[in-house]
Design a protein around this motif. Structure first.
Motif, PDB file in Angstrom:
ATOM      1  N   LYS A 120      52.731  43.501  27.187  1.00  0.00           N
ATOM      2  CA  LYS A 120      53.663  42.422  27.508  1.00  0.00           C
ATOM      3  C   LYS A 120      55.068  42.985  27.326  1.00  0.00           C
ATOM      4  CE  LYS A 120      54.559  37.568  26.647  1.00  0.00           C
ATOM      5  NZ  LYS A 120      54.078  36.392  25.919  1.00  0.00           N
ATOM      6  N   ASP A 179      55.163  39.172  33.213  1.00  0.00           N
ATOM      7  CA  ASP A 179      55.595  40.041  32.115  1.00  0.00           C
ATOM      8  C   ASP A 179      54.481  40.929  31.573  1.00  0.00           C
ATOM      9  OD1 ASP A 179      54.114  38.069  30.856  1.00  0.00           O
ATOM     10  OD2 ASP A 179      55.705  37.468  29.485  1.00  0.00           O
ATOM     11  N   LEU A 180      53.328  40.962  32.248  1.00  0.00           N
ATOM     12  CA  LEU A 180      52.202  41.792  31.823  1.00  0.00           C
ATOM     13  C   LEU A 180      52.039  42.999  32.741  1.00  0.00           C
ATOM     14  CD1 LEU A 180      49.556  39.030  31.071  1.00  0.00           C
ATOM     15  CD2 LEU A 180      50.996  40.250  29.432  1.00  0.00           C
TER      16      LEU A 180
END
Length: 156
Positions: free
Chosen positions: A129, A105-106
Motif C-alpha cells: 500500500k 493505492d495497492l
C-alpha cells in the motif's frame, strides 16, 4: 415470445449489460497515480531486495509502516533492522520481479525470490500500500518452488 419481441429485447439487454460493465469502478481509476505508486514499489524492491541498499530504499518506507507477514515486525526501523541482518547472512539473496499490477493505492508484485544460484527459490506475491510516495503497508504470499510439479506449467 414472438420473434419481433426477441429481436428487440436482445439488443436492449446487450446494451444494458455493456453499460453496467463500462460504468464500473475501473472507469474511475487514476492510472498516472497508480503507475507512480508502481514506480515507488519497484524502485524500493530493486534497491532493497536486489542491491541490498537498505539505507536508500528505507527512504521509500513510512515511519508507521505496517507489516502483515507474521515473521517481520511493524515499523520502519524494526523492518530495516530485520532485513539488514537477513542480508548480512544471505548476501546472495535476489528477487526477480516477474510481473506487477496496480489498483488504486495497492501495488502487486509477482516475484521469483532466490538465495543463491542453487536455490530453486520461492514464488512470492507481495502487496504494497502506497500513500504520498511512501510504502505504508505490506502483505505477502510465499510458496516454495518444488523440484517436480504435477503439470508442465511454471510458477512464473
Amino acid at each position: 415470445m414472438n420473434n419481433l419481441f426477441k429481436s428487440a429485447l436482445f439488443p436492449l439487454l446487450l446494451l444494458s449489460s455493456t453499460y453496467a460493465l463500462a460504468s464500473g469502478p475501473e472507469l474511475n481509476r487514476n492510472l498516472p497515480f497508480e503507475n507512480a505508486n508502481r514506480e515507488v514499489v519497484i524502485k524500493f524492491y530493486e534497491l532493497f531486495f536486489n542491491e541490498h541498499n537498505v539505507a536508500e530504499a528505507s527512504e521509500l518506507v513510512s515511519d508507521n509502516y505496517r507489516q502483515h507477514n507474521p515473521h517481520v515486525p511493524d515499523g520502519k526501523k524494526p523492518f530495516v533492522e530485520f532485513f539488514s541482518d537477513f542480508f548480512k547472512h544471505n548476501p546472495q539473496s535476489h528477487a526477480r520481479i516477474v510481473r506487477s499490477a496496480t489498483d488504486g493505492d495497492l501495488v502487486w508484485l509477482h516475484v521469483h525470490s532466490t538465495n543463491g544460484e542453487k536455490d530453486r527459490g520461492r514464488s512470492v506475491v507481495d502487496i504494497f500500500k502506497v500513500k504520498n510516495g511512501k510504502i505504508t503497508e505490506h502483505w505477502d504470499v510465499i510458496q516454495n518452488v518444488p523440484e517436480k510439479a504435477a503439470n508442465d506449467n511454471t510458477m512464473f
